[in-house]
Design an enzyme around this catalytic site. Structure first.
Site, PDB file in Angstrom:
ATOM      1  N   ASP A  10      -0.310   6.338  -6.349  1.00  0.00           N
ATOM      2  CA  ASP A  10       0.716   5.626  -7.220  1.00  0.00           C
ATOM      3  C   ASP A  10       0.331   5.747  -8.699  1.00  0.00           C
ATOM      4  OD1 ASP A  10       2.855   3.487  -6.802  1.00  0.00           O
ATOM      5  OD2 ASP A  10       1.648   2.811  -8.513  1.00  0.00           O
ATOM      6  N   GLU A  12       1.553   4.910 -12.916  1.00  0.00           N
ATOM      7  CA  GLU A  12       2.235   4.086 -13.589  1.00  0.00           C
ATOM      8  C   GLU A  12       2.615   4.824 -14.837  1.00  0.00           C
ATOM      9  OE1 GLU A  12       3.925   1.445 -12.334  1.00  0.00           O
ATOM     10  OE2 GLU A  12       2.831   1.286 -10.738  1.00  0.00           O
ATOM     11  N   ALA A  13       3.634   4.512 -15.587  1.00  0.00           N
ATOM     12  CA  ALA A  13       3.820   5.264 -16.701  1.00  0.00           C
ATOM     13  C   ALA A  13       4.452   4.350 -18.015  1.00  0.00           C
ATOM     14  CB  ALA A  13       5.045   6.314 -16.601  1.00  0.00           C
ATOM     15  N   ASP A 111       7.153   9.458  -8.246  1.00  0.00           N
ATOM     16  CA  ASP A 111       5.663   9.851  -8.557  1.00  0.00           C
ATOM     17  C   ASP A 111       5.553  11.660  -8.759  1.00  0.00           C
ATOM     18  OD1 ASP A 111       3.843   7.240  -8.466  1.00  0.00           O
ATOM     19  OD2 ASP A 111       5.181   7.333  -6.798  1.00  0.00           O
ATOM     20  N   HIS A 173       2.918  -2.896  -9.414  1.00  0.00           N
ATOM     21  CA  HIS A 173       2.834  -2.326 -10.730  1.00  0.00           C
ATOM     22  C   HIS A 173       1.733  -1.927 -11.424  1.00  0.00           C
ATOM     23  CE1 HIS A 173       7.362  -2.051 -10.682  1.00  0.00           C
ATOM     24  NE2 HIS A 173       7.513  -3.366 -10.712  1.00  0.00           N
ATOM     25  N   ASP A 178      -0.821  -1.085  -5.803  1.00  0.00           N
ATOM     26  CA  ASP A 178       0.331  -0.472  -5.092  1.00  0.00           C
ATOM     27  C   ASP A 178      -0.041   0.405  -4.193  1.00  0.00           C
ATOM     28  OD1 ASP A 178       1.908  -2.093  -6.357  1.00  0.00           O
ATOM     29  OD2 ASP A 178       2.897  -0.583  -7.723  1.00  0.00           O
TER      30      ASP A 178
END
Length: 213
Positions: A10, A12-13, A111, A173, A178
């Site tokens: 996973d 995150e950005a 992703d 998140h 996640d």
């Protein structure tokens, strides 16, 4: 005999609200990553923050959504360095990078198609061949429980866990949390379909256009 079967990831950005079409999303947390054997037993895990370069100051919206601090990313390495650390971890855990011996599992198509592809372009590194095909848990969920939304949209993590009777834990998140919820969903599906294979069902879309929400 291949010991390891699945690499669950996973990403995150960086993000902003309201959405900005000219925004360059950068990976801030790589990777909630978990390696599983064929029986879905965890073998190893990896998590690192990433220092953004284009937009180093995270927006208040992003900080609140991801529940991280500016210091978390300010003190991190940049993407090429963290990505190298991740590859080293994968190799040390028995995954073959060149002659792929595992199935990559993600929560949807973003992703790989959006976050990883765009980050590789920003960092001027080659998109990894091991991510050219992957297993989309959202598609597997719909097939396994024989359900589909009337508007044909995909199911969220919350919706999948609720349908499977899985308790949500961790922080939504956050990449590693996640990834571990995705593992729980896989186990929930196996509870209904013990021989479910989680085979590859997506191909990387090189022509993907960035989407903002």
């Amino acid at each position: 005999m291949v010991r390891y079967k699945f690499l669950v990831i996973d990403l995150e950005a960086t993000c902003n609200q309201p959405p900005q079409p000219d925004w360059d999303p950068e990976i801030t947390e790589i990777i909630g990553a978990v390696i599983l054997d064929s029986r879905l037993n965890q073998i190893s895990e990896f998590q690192e923050f990433v220092k953004p370069v284009v937009n180093p100051q995270l927006s208040p919206f992003c900080l609140d959504l991801l529940k991280i601090t500016q210091d978390d990313v300010d003190n991190a390495d940049t993407f090429p360095e963290v990505y190298s650390q991740m590859l080293a971890w994968m190799r040390s855990s028995g995954l073959l990078i060149e002659d792929k011996n595992f199935i990559l599992v993600t929560d949807g198509v973003f992703d790989c198609n959006q976050w990883l592809q765009h980050q590789c372009k920003l960092s001027e590194i080659e998109y990894p061949r091991w991510a050219n095909s992957f297993s989309n848990i959202k598609k597997h969920f719909m097939y396994a429980v024989r359900t589909r939304k009337s508007d044909r949209s995909s199911f969220t993590i919350n919706a999948m866990t609720k349908r499977l009777g899985i308790e949500m834990d961790g922080q939504l998140h956050r990449a590693l949390d996640d990834a571990k919820i995705i593992v729980k969903i896989m186990k929930g599906i196996r509870g209904k379909r013990p021989e479910f294979a989680f085979s590859t069902n997506e191909r990387f879309n090189r022509k993907w256009t960035l989407k903002f929400f």
